[in-house]
Design an enzyme around this catalytic site. Structure first.
Site, short mmCIF file in Angstrom:
data_model
loop_
_atom_site.label_atom_id
_atom_site.label_comp_id
_atom_site.label_asym_id
_atom_site.label_seq_id
_atom_site.Cartn_x
_atom_site.Cartn_y
_atom_site.Cartn_z
N HIS A 1 8.67 -0.18 6.85
CA HIS A 1 8.07 -0.49 8.16
C HIS A 1 8.91 -1.51 8.91
O HIS A 1 8.94 -1.51 10.14
CB HIS A 1 6.62 -0.92 8.01
CG HIS A 1 5.72 0.23 7.74
ND1 HIS A 1 5.30 0.56 6.48
CD2 HIS A 1 5.24 1.19 8.57
CE1 HIS A 1 4.57 1.66 6.54
NE2 HIS A 1 4.51 2.06 7.80
N GLU B 1 0.60 12.98 3.88
CA GLU B 1 1.66 12.08 3.41
C GLU B 1 1.58 11.80 1.92
O GLU B 1 2.32 10.99 1.39
CB GLU B 1 1.71 10.79 4.24
CG GLU B 1 0.38 10.11 4.45
CD GLU B 1 0.48 8.92 5.41
OE1 GLU B 1 1.57 8.51 5.81
OE2 GLU B 1 -0.59 8.38 5.75
N ASP C 1 6.06 8.55 3.94
CA ASP C 1 5.30 8.39 2.71
C ASP C 1 5.37 9.64 1.84
O ASP C 1 5.40 9.54 0.62
CB ASP C 1 3.84 8.04 3.02
CG ASP C 1 3.69 6.56 3.32
OD1 ASP C 1 4.25 5.75 2.57
OD2 ASP C 1 3.04 6.22 4.32
N CYS D 1 5.29 13.23 12.16
CA CYS D 1 5.40 11.94 12.84
C CYS D 1 6.17 10.91 12.02
O CYS D 1 6.30 9.76 12.41
CB CYS D 1 4.03 11.39 13.21
SG CYS D 1 2.99 11.03 11.79
C1 PEP Z 1 4.78 8.24 7.49
O1 PEP Z 1 4.41 7.82 6.40
O2 PEP Z 1 5.66 9.08 7.65
C2 PEP Z 1 4.18 7.69 8.73
C3 PEP Z 1 4.45 8.22 9.90
O3 PEP Z 1 3.38 6.58 8.63
P1 PEP Z 1 3.97 5.13 8.32
O4 PEP Z 1 5.47 5.20 8.46
O5 PEP Z 1 3.38 4.18 9.28
O6 PEP Z 1 3.53 4.90 6.91
MG MG Z 2 2.61 6.67 6.23
#
Ligand code: PEP
Ligand code: MG
Length: 578
Positions: A194, A438, A462, A509
């Site tokens: 993140h 995910e 994830d 996403c």
């Molecule tokens: C992911 O896990 O791909 C996602 C979009 O959520 P985050 O990156 O916030 O965990």
């Molecule tokens: Mg995620």
């Protein structure tokens, strides 16, 4: 000074040339800026104002926490903090440091705190020695106030400053959104951590996992950061500098060309419309999404509203944030992910609720935490529903593993709706609810999930982490983090096919959606909706506009049937050479 290069993982592309600013190892990661002579007085004022604010904060606390039935220790504890705050060693000394070292207030205060803590550590009396933690707590209160306000320097800071840190948390990085840094470097971190994701949203080049940049680079050294090629050049010589300035100019021209695509629909050569949505972390990111022609918000990571603040956002505060985005998108879809706290996004102040888990990525994260704390979840659900009256809002549930979690969430949504109805508060009764795919279990059992949901969104960050058992934020295993692993491709391809068959919209996403080299692969798998950082939207649009699905699909079919990484890579090269 000798020139040398450092290699890491470029998590945000582009080239930056600037001077290094080392981030301190203090309790809170605090940046260090130089302050021009003419702005010293304003910086001292900023410090004084923060002191005054903390003073009244303590007074307010005193008033509310020392009532008749409050334990007597509260009063004593607040008195100690008040005395520490007003002691000249903390209220005066940092001002001298600001003036003498011409540095920002946060840095001066942290320096002074380190001196005081060291003095406390020499004290023999164990009770008094322990008071050092009170000093740290008071300093943290002042730092929070300072960081909450763009300072004289921060706001107008040198745009050619490159932050060099050992590690930064996602919460640290999001604070830097207010500052104009040219680039970021960290010793630790993985490509889809993140921290990297937020660094990317700052729209500046960033290289993580440099291992020892923080140790090797000195304050104010000249650096070139090439996020695209994963390299940092320290003290470049003249010819290298000229070469990179030229490259920087070329990139600018490229970017200006892409700008022309902003309002153009993203249609493939064969005329298939592709939706390109934006991922955002905070309501202010909306502007960036619109500037880059997003046809919706595919992922609003709402948990960032919960970080870097005292306490939790109230229902009204959350409502305002969601309403701002919903209304700003003017009828285009706005997908609000319910908060995904846990793992690397931890929130202090949730007390025992978010305990330190033995394995946080597998612990009480995201929807698991929300279902364990329905009161907090309901507050957010009501806020989102209220915002649905002002635009086209969709609810997205993170970390779904099984149908039980979907059912429980749907019940809570129904409960939130009932409360609003009783109160006569308007909301969109037909608000769509989707789930993030995910966790491999969700990808493999997607049929039953889709039967209960209106749409799905694949979180590849994830999904890859959990499929390959590779921590996305650990650079020691980042070489094993592979979006092209045959198992990953099977899970993504299978999910897209299942959703298309069920007639339910599905998006990607995760960071894969913004990877130019993977666009055709995802299109060939049948994906029609991509959500990514706004900075990637136009580049991906250009790739969509030059893609013919009829040519792509047979190659992708071959990739999906293969278990051989070499063959998969060869086919990917073919796709990108089309
Ligand atoms: C992911 O896990 O791909 C996602 C979009 O959520 P985050 O990156 O916030 O965990
Ligand atoms: Mg995620």
């Amino acid at each position: 000074m000798a020139s040398f290069a450092l290699h890491g993982i470029g998590v945000s592309g582009g080239i930056a040339i600037g001077r290094a600013q080392l981030v301190s190892h203090a309790t809170l990661e605090v940046a260090h800026y130089a302050i021009p002579a003419g702005k010293i007085e304003a910086e001292v004022d900023r410090f004084e104002m923060a002191l005054r604010e903390v003073q009244s904060e303590l007074e307010d606390l005193h008033a509310t926490m020392t009532g008749e039935d409050a334990p007597a220790e509260f009063g004593a504890f607040l008195d100690v903090h008040w005395m520490i705050l007003n002691d000249p060693t903390l209220s005066e000394a940092p001002k001298r440091i600001i003036a003498e070292q011409r540095c920002n207030a946060e840095w001066a205060l942290t320096q002074q705190m380190e001196v005081l803590v060291e003095q406390f550590e020499q004290i023999e009396d164990p009770y008094l020695r322990e008071r050092k933690s009170d000093v740290v707590q008071v300093v943290e209160r002042v730092l929070k106030r300072l960081l909450g306000k763009p300072g004289a320097i921060a706001a107008g800071s040198e745009p050619h400053t490159i932050l060099v840190a050992h590690d930064l948390s996602p919460a640290d990085v999001i604070q830097f959104k207010r500052h104009r840094f040219a680039a970021f470097l960290t010793d630790l971190g993985g490509v889809t951590s993140h921290t990297a994701i937020v660094a990317r949203s700052l729209n500046v080049p960033a290289v993580v996992a440099t291992h020892n940049a923080r140790q090797l680079i000195r304050e104010n050294e000249l650096l070139i950061v090439d996020g695209t090629h994963h390299v940092v050049i320290v003290n470049p010589d003249k010819s290298v500098l000229t070469e990179y300035r030229l490259k920087q100019g070329e990139l600018e021209i490229e970017r200006a060309k892409l700008k022309r695509l902003t309002t153009k629909p993203a249609d493939t050569i064969d005329g298939v419309r592709i939706e390109l949505h934006a991922n955002i972390e905070l309501p202010d990111d909306l502007e960036h999404a619109l500037e880059n022609g997003a046809s919706g918000i595919g992922l609003f990571r709402s948990e960032f509203l919960f970080l870097n603040r005292d306490g939790l956002p109230t229902e009204d505060e959350q409502f305002e944030a969601y309403r701002h985005v919903a209304a700003g998108m003017k009828g285009k879809p706005v997908t609000i992910r319910t908060f995904d706290l846990g793992a690397d996004k931890t929130k202090e102040g949730l007390g025992g609720l978010m305990r330190v888990a033995p394995n946080p990525a597998l612990g009480l994260r995201a929807v698991r935490f929300c279902l364990a704390e329905p009161r907090l979840f309901l507050t957010q659900l009501r806020a989102i529903l209220r915002a649905s009256h002002y635009g086209r809002v969709r609810i997205l549930i993170p970390m779904i593993a099984s149908v039980g979690e979907v059912d429980q969430t749907l019940l809570l949504i129904a409960q939130a709706k009932d409360t609003l109805r009783e109160q006569g508060v308007p909301f969109d009764a037909g608000v769509e609810v989707g789930g993030m795919i995910e966790i491999p279990a969700a990808a493999l059992a997607i049929g039953a999930l889709l039967a209960r949901l209106d749409f799905a969104s694949i979180g590849t960050n994830d999904l890859i982490q959990y499929t390959l058992a590779v921590d996305r934020s650990d650079d020691a295993v980042s070489h094993l983090y592979d979006p092209l692993h045959p198992a990953v491709l099977k899970l993504i391809g299978g999910s897209i096919a299942a959703a298309n068959k069920a007639g339910k919209p599905i998006a990607v996403c995760g960071e894969m959606a913004g990877e130019l080299l993977l666009t055709r692969l995802l299109l060939g798998m049948g994906l029609r909706n991509f959500s990514m950082h706004p900075a990637h939207l136009l580049g991906i649009k250009q790739r969509v506009l030059t893609t013919e699905l009829a040519a792509v699909v047979p190659i992708v079919d071959r990739m999906r049937r293969s278990d051989d990484p070499a063959r998969i890579n060869a086919q990917l090269d073919k796709l990108n050479a089309l």
